[in-house]
Design a protein around this motif. Structure first.
Motif, PDB file in Angstrom:
ATOM      1  N   SER A  23     -10.841  -5.728   7.146  1.00  0.00           N
ATOM      2  CA  SER A  23     -10.599  -4.284   7.112  1.00  0.00           C
ATOM      3  C   SER A  23     -10.686  -3.851   5.645  1.00  0.00           C
ATOM      4  O   SER A  23     -10.686  -4.681   4.732  1.00  0.00           O
ATOM      5  CB  SER A  23      -9.219  -3.948   7.678  1.00  0.00           C
ATOM      6  N   GLN A  24     -10.748  -2.557   5.413  1.00  0.00           N
ATOM      7  CA  GLN A  24     -10.772  -2.056   4.036  1.00  0.00           C
ATOM      8  C   GLN A  24      -9.480  -2.418   3.307  1.00  0.00           C
ATOM      9  O   GLN A  24      -9.510  -2.781   2.137  1.00  0.00           O
ATOM     10  CB  GLN A  24     -11.000  -0.545   4.036  1.00  0.00           C
ATOM     11  N   ARG A  25      -8.349  -2.336   4.007  1.00  0.00           N
ATOM     12  CA  ARG A  25      -7.065  -2.713   3.401  1.00  0.00           C
ATOM     13  C   ARG A  25      -7.046  -4.190   3.014  1.00  0.00           C
ATOM     14  O   ARG A  25      -6.571  -4.559   1.954  1.00  0.00           O
ATOM     15  CB  ARG A  25      -5.908  -2.407   4.351  1.00  0.00           C
ATOM     16  N   GLU A  26      -7.564  -5.038   3.893  1.00  0.00           N
ATOM     17  CA  GLU A  26      -7.582  -6.473   3.602  1.00  0.00           C
ATOM     18  C   GLU A  26      -8.490  -6.779   2.418  1.00  0.00           C
ATOM     19  O   GLU A  26      -8.140  -7.590   1.545  1.00  0.00           O
ATOM     20  CB  GLU A  26      -8.025  -7.256   4.839  1.00  0.00           C
ATOM     21  N   GLU A  82       0.579   5.772   0.248  1.00  0.00           N
ATOM     22  CA  GLU A  82      -0.210   6.983   0.470  1.00  0.00           C
ATOM     23  C   GLU A  82      -0.032   7.962  -0.686  1.00  0.00           C
ATOM     24  O   GLU A  82      -0.694   8.983  -0.743  1.00  0.00           O
ATOM     25  CB  GLU A  82       0.208   7.651   1.785  1.00  0.00           C
ATOM     26  N   ALA A 132      -9.195  -4.742  -0.037  1.00  0.00           N
ATOM     27  CA  ALA A 132      -8.493  -4.255  -1.229  1.00  0.00           C
ATOM     28  C   ALA A 132      -7.399  -5.229  -1.641  1.00  0.00           C
ATOM     29  O   ALA A 132      -7.233  -5.526  -2.839  1.00  0.00           O
ATOM     30  CB  ALA A 132      -7.903  -2.868  -0.963  1.00  0.00           C
ATOM     31  N   ALA A 133      -6.645  -5.741  -0.686  1.00  0.00           N
ATOM     32  CA  ALA A 133      -5.584  -6.706  -0.998  1.00  0.00           C
ATOM     33  C   ALA A 133      -6.161  -7.975  -1.613  1.00  0.00           C
ATOM     34  O   ALA A 133      -5.600  -8.531  -2.567  1.00  0.00           O
ATOM     35  CB  ALA A 133      -4.781  -7.037   0.258  1.00  0.00           C
ATOM     36  N   ILE A 141       0.409  -9.058   2.374  1.00  0.00           N
ATOM     37  CA  ILE A 141       0.562  -7.606   2.338  1.00  0.00           C
ATOM     38  C   ILE A 141       1.982  -7.293   2.772  1.00  0.00           C
ATOM     39  O   ILE A 141       2.381  -7.610   3.890  1.00  0.00           O
ATOM     40  CB  ILE A 141      -0.457  -6.906   3.243  1.00  0.00           C
ATOM     41  N   TYR A 200      -3.218   2.118  -3.970  1.00  0.00           N
ATOM     42  CA  TYR A 200      -3.577   3.406  -3.374  1.00  0.00           C
ATOM     43  C   TYR A 200      -5.051   3.309  -3.013  1.00  0.00           C
ATOM     44  O   TYR A 200      -5.905   3.150  -3.876  1.00  0.00           O
ATOM     45  CB  TYR A 200      -3.325   4.550  -4.352  1.00  0.00           C
ATOM     46  N   LEU A 201      -5.351   3.367  -1.726  1.00  0.00           N
ATOM     47  CA  LEU A 201      -6.699   3.224  -1.210  1.00  0.00           C
ATOM     48  C   LEU A 201      -7.228   4.598  -0.844  1.00  0.00           C
ATOM     49  O   LEU A 201      -6.601   5.311  -0.056  1.00  0.00           O
ATOM     50  CB  LEU A 201      -6.658   2.312   0.022  1.00  0.00           C
ATOM     51  N   SER A 202      -8.366   4.980  -1.438  1.00  0.00           N
ATOM     52  CA  SER A 202      -8.914   6.306  -1.151  1.00  0.00           C
ATOM     53  C   SER A 202     -10.430   6.288  -1.322  1.00  0.00           C
ATOM     54  O   SER A 202     -11.004   5.320  -1.802  1.00  0.00           O
ATOM     55  CB  SER A 202      -8.301   7.358  -2.076  1.00  0.00           C
ATOM     56  N   PHE A 217       0.843  -1.193   0.000  1.00  0.00           N
ATOM     57  CA  PHE A 217       0.000   0.000   0.000  1.00  0.00           C
ATOM     58  C   PHE A 217       0.874   1.237   0.000  1.00  0.00           C
ATOM     59  O   PHE A 217       1.999   1.217   0.514  1.00  0.00           O
ATOM     60  CB  PHE A 217      -0.927   0.012   1.221  1.00  0.00           C
TER      61      PHE A 217
END
Length: 155
Positions: A132-135, A56, A137-138, A101, A113-115, A54
């Motif tokens: 989670s949102q990150r998980e 930023e 997305a991954a 990850i 890039y997560l937004s 990930f």
């Protein structure tokens, strides 16, 4: 004495194998099923067929994932109340794709890039006690297995 040395050297290897086996087969990691294939996050990066990272900085991203507030607008939605009661849900098998990850972006992995803003390669909706949102997305990027290279104009 030689037997003791052999035993002393084998015991740590056996312990590592048992730990790795329980880690891979565990359903405590976020997992999704897509047809006959399941995609599962793993913390054992060396077992992962796909690694993602990930960032930023949208300029460093190879994949943009937008978080939506509307499930109908999402390409991928995760809505759950906890661990699945469905028997065999995301059971590890030969077709399981493991995704890790990574803390560091690299040339061999997708950089996400997560937004909440567009444009995006994928749109996700996540309301979950286990993801989670990150998980999420991954998992969606790992499931697709495709590295999207964004055009500079899209940023």
């Amino acid at each position: 004495m030689l037997r003791f040395k052999i035993l002393a050297s084998v015991v740590p290897l056996l312990a590592a194998a048992v730990f790795a086996r329980s880690e891979i087969g565990s359903v405590s990691h976020p997992c999704i099923a897509i047809g006959e294939t399941s995609v599962e996050l793993t913390s054992l990066f060396w077992t992962a067929g796909v690694q993602v990272a990930f960032t930023e900085d949208p300029a460093q991203a190879t994949v943009r994932v937008q978080i939506t507030e509307n499930a109908d607008a999402a390409d991928f939605a995760v809505v759950d109340d906890g661990i699945s009661d469905e028997p065999g849900a995301c059971e590890a098998n030969a077709a399981t794709r493991l995704v890790a990850i990574s803390a560091n972006p690299g040339h061999d992995r997708a950089v996400i890039y997560l937004s909440t803003d567009g444009p995006a390669d994928y749109r996700i909706y996540v309301r979950s006690k286990t993801f989670s949102q990150r998980e999420a997305a991954a998992l969606i990027v790992g499931a697709r297995g495709v590295h999207h290279h964004l055009q500079a104009a899209a940023l």
